[in-house]
Design a protein around this motif. Structure first.
Motif, PDB file in Angstrom:
ATOM      1  N   PHE A  22      45.526  41.495  31.478  1.00  0.00           N
ATOM      2  CA  PHE A  22      44.855  41.606  32.832  1.00  0.00           C
ATOM      3  C   PHE A  22      46.073  43.384  33.476  1.00  0.00           C
ATOM      4  O   PHE A  22      44.901  43.624  33.827  1.00  0.00           O
ATOM      5  CB  PHE A  22      46.026  40.404  33.651  1.00  0.00           C
ATOM      6  CG  PHE A  22      47.172  41.223  33.657  1.00  0.00           C
ATOM      7  CD1 PHE A  22      48.300  41.789  34.357  1.00  0.00           C
ATOM      8  CD2 PHE A  22      48.125  40.332  32.253  1.00  0.00           C
ATOM      9  CE1 PHE A  22      49.659  42.417  34.002  1.00  0.00           C
ATOM     10  CE2 PHE A  22      50.087  40.418  32.256  1.00  0.00           C
ATOM     11  CZ  PHE A  22      50.161  41.552  32.590  1.00  0.00           C
ATOM     12  N   SER A  25      42.765  46.137  34.222  1.00  0.00           N
ATOM     13  CA  SER A  25      41.980  45.793  35.173  1.00  0.00           C
ATOM     14  C   SER A  25      42.758  46.181  36.218  1.00  0.00           C
ATOM     15  O   SER A  25      42.249  46.403  37.091  1.00  0.00           O
ATOM     16  CB  SER A  25      41.149  44.431  34.663  1.00  0.00           C
ATOM     17  OG  SER A  25      42.436  43.406  34.584  1.00  0.00           O
ATOM     18  N   LEU A  26      43.866  45.280  36.235  1.00  0.00           N
ATOM     19  CA  LEU A  26      45.568  45.386  37.546  1.00  0.00           C
ATOM     20  C   LEU A  26      45.731  46.746  37.956  1.00  0.00           C
ATOM     21  O   LEU A  26      45.504  47.316  38.988  1.00  0.00           O
ATOM     22  CB  LEU A  26      46.678  44.859  37.411  1.00  0.00           C
ATOM     23  CG  LEU A  26      46.733  44.247  38.205  1.00  0.00           C
ATOM     24  CD1 LEU A  26      46.465  43.645  39.182  1.00  0.00           C
ATOM     25  CD2 LEU A  26      48.897  43.814  37.395  1.00  0.00           C
ATOM     26  N   SER A  27      45.826  48.225  36.515  1.00  0.00           N
ATOM     27  CA  SER A  27      45.860  49.571  37.125  1.00  0.00           C
ATOM     28  C   SER A  27      44.928  49.709  37.932  1.00  0.00           C
ATOM     29  O   SER A  27      44.466  50.653  38.603  1.00  0.00           O
ATOM     30  CB  SER A  27      46.435  49.965  35.617  1.00  0.00           C
ATOM     31  OG  SER A  27      47.194  49.480  35.062  1.00  0.00           O
ATOM     32  N   SER A  29      42.791  48.525  39.812  1.00  0.00           N
ATOM     33  CA  SER A  29      42.042  47.888  41.015  1.00  0.00           C
ATOM     34  C   SER A  29      42.522  48.119  41.577  1.00  0.00           C
ATOM     35  O   SER A  29      41.550  48.091  42.948  1.00  0.00           O
ATOM     36  CB  SER A  29      42.964  46.269  40.964  1.00  0.00           C
ATOM     37  OG  SER A  29      44.688  46.283  41.353  1.00  0.00           O
ATOM     38  N   SER A  30      43.273  49.196  42.805  1.00  0.00           N
ATOM     39  CA  SER A  30      43.053  50.354  43.817  1.00  0.00           C
ATOM     40  C   SER A  30      41.721  51.418  43.405  1.00  0.00           C
ATOM     41  O   SER A  30      42.001  52.008  44.653  1.00  0.00           O
ATOM     42  CB  SER A  30      44.400  50.539  44.129  1.00  0.00           C
ATOM     43  OG  SER A  30      44.975  51.433  43.104  1.00  0.00           O
ATOM     44  N   ILE A  35      34.659  46.377  38.571  1.00  0.00           N
ATOM     45  CA  ILE A  35      34.981  46.161  36.882  1.00  0.00           C
ATOM     46  C   ILE A  35      34.288  45.107  36.603  1.00  0.00           C
ATOM     47  O   ILE A  35      34.515  44.485  37.039  1.00  0.00           O
ATOM     48  CB  ILE A  35      36.698  46.225  37.013  1.00  0.00           C
ATOM     49  CG1 ILE A  35      37.669  47.507  37.983  1.00  0.00           C
ATOM     50  CG2 ILE A  35      37.178  45.601  36.125  1.00  0.00           C
ATOM     51  CD1 ILE A  35      38.561  46.701  38.232  1.00  0.00           C
ATOM     52  N   SER A  93      48.153  52.361  32.748  1.00  0.00           N
ATOM     53  CA  SER A  93      48.626  52.948  34.075  1.00  0.00           C
ATOM     54  C   SER A  93      48.769  54.031  34.517  1.00  0.00           C
ATOM     55  O   SER A  93      47.967  53.793  34.997  1.00  0.00           O
ATOM     56  CB  SER A  93      49.765  51.834  34.976  1.00  0.00           C
ATOM     57  OG  SER A  93      49.572  51.688  35.321  1.00  0.00           O
ATOM     58  N   LEU A 119      48.179  41.816  41.094  1.00  0.00           N
ATOM     59  CA  LEU A 119      46.551  41.113  41.631  1.00  0.00           C
ATOM     60  C   LEU A 119      46.408  41.137  43.399  1.00  0.00           C
ATOM     61  O   LEU A 119      45.555  41.733  43.422  1.00  0.00           O
ATOM     62  CB  LEU A 119      46.285  39.351  41.290  1.00  0.00           C
ATOM     63  CG  LEU A 119      45.059  38.683  41.282  1.00  0.00           C
ATOM     64  CD1 LEU A 119      44.093  40.410  41.176  1.00  0.00           C
ATOM     65  CD2 LEU A 119      45.304  37.818  40.431  1.00  0.00           C
ATOM     66  N   GLY A 122      46.870  44.716  44.977  1.00  0.00           N
ATOM     67  CA  GLY A 122      45.078  45.725  44.666  1.00  0.00           C
ATOM     68  C   GLY A 122      44.818  46.058  45.545  1.00  0.00           C
ATOM     69  O   GLY A 122      44.578  47.047  45.982  1.00  0.00           O
TER      70      GLY A 122
END
Length: 186
Positions: A22, A25-27, A29-30, A35, A93, A119, A122
């Motif tokens: 995760f 993609s979490l980093s 997300s903003s 993605i 990140s 999650l 984001g």
């Protein structure tokens, strides 16, 4: 892939991250870009979809262990590929934040060892009100976040999760606060 199709991505750049972890993609997300999650190689459906879009730039998030050179090679037939990768998820990140956010005034901090708070956060970080990076951090792994926060003199933002994940002491250190009275954790 179905989510990307439903979102009618159009001609935007595409972020490519592993679908088996995760952090990267979490980093991202903003960031506000679509993605695509991948495995060790792109499927025929993923390739066909990307060819139909013809994105000008594909950003591969994470190192070779996250997104293989096989995927990078496949992507190179579609458009320009740039890998964004640090030695750790925390460095990656920050590198993602450096790439997509110029002169940030705020940041959203998320615990880097699990995903639920980040999650959900984001959308907050990517909102019109904040439009700021999501930075992963954890006790003992805060140096990348600290360097980033100091570089941009960021002393406002949000911390996701409770004190047991990102302590008030670490929050004060990262945001360069003298008191915890201004710390709000969600």
């Amino acid at each position: 892939l179905l989510i990307l199709k439903e979102a009618e991505v159009g001609d935007k750049d595409i972020l490519v991250a592993t679908g088996t972890n995760f952090a990267d993609s979490l980093s991202a997300s903003s960031v506000g870009l679509p993605i695509m999650l991948v495995s060790s190689e792109l499927s025929a459906e993923q390739l066909a979809y990307l060819f139909s879009l013809s994105p000008s730039k594909l950003y591969v998030l994470g190192g070779n262990a996250a997104v293989s050179e096989t995927v990078v090679s496949q992507l190179s037939y579609i458009g320009e590929v740039e890998r964004i990768s640090g030695q750790t998820r925390y460095e990656t990140s920050v590198l993602i934040a450096e790439k997509f956010f110029t002169n940030p005034q705020t940041a959203v901090l998320a615990y880097g060892k699990n995903f639920p708070d980040g999650l959900c956060g984001g959308a907050l970080a990517g909102s019109i009100e904040l439009s700021c990076p999501m930075i992963l951090t954890a006790e003992g792994n805060e140096s990348a976040a600290m360097n980033y926060m100091n570089k941009y003199r960021i002393n406002e933002g949000a911390v996701l999760g409770g004190d047991s994940l990102i302590s008030d002491q670490l929050t004060m250190k990262l945001f360069q606060l003298k008191s915890s009275k201004h710390i709000f954790q969600w």
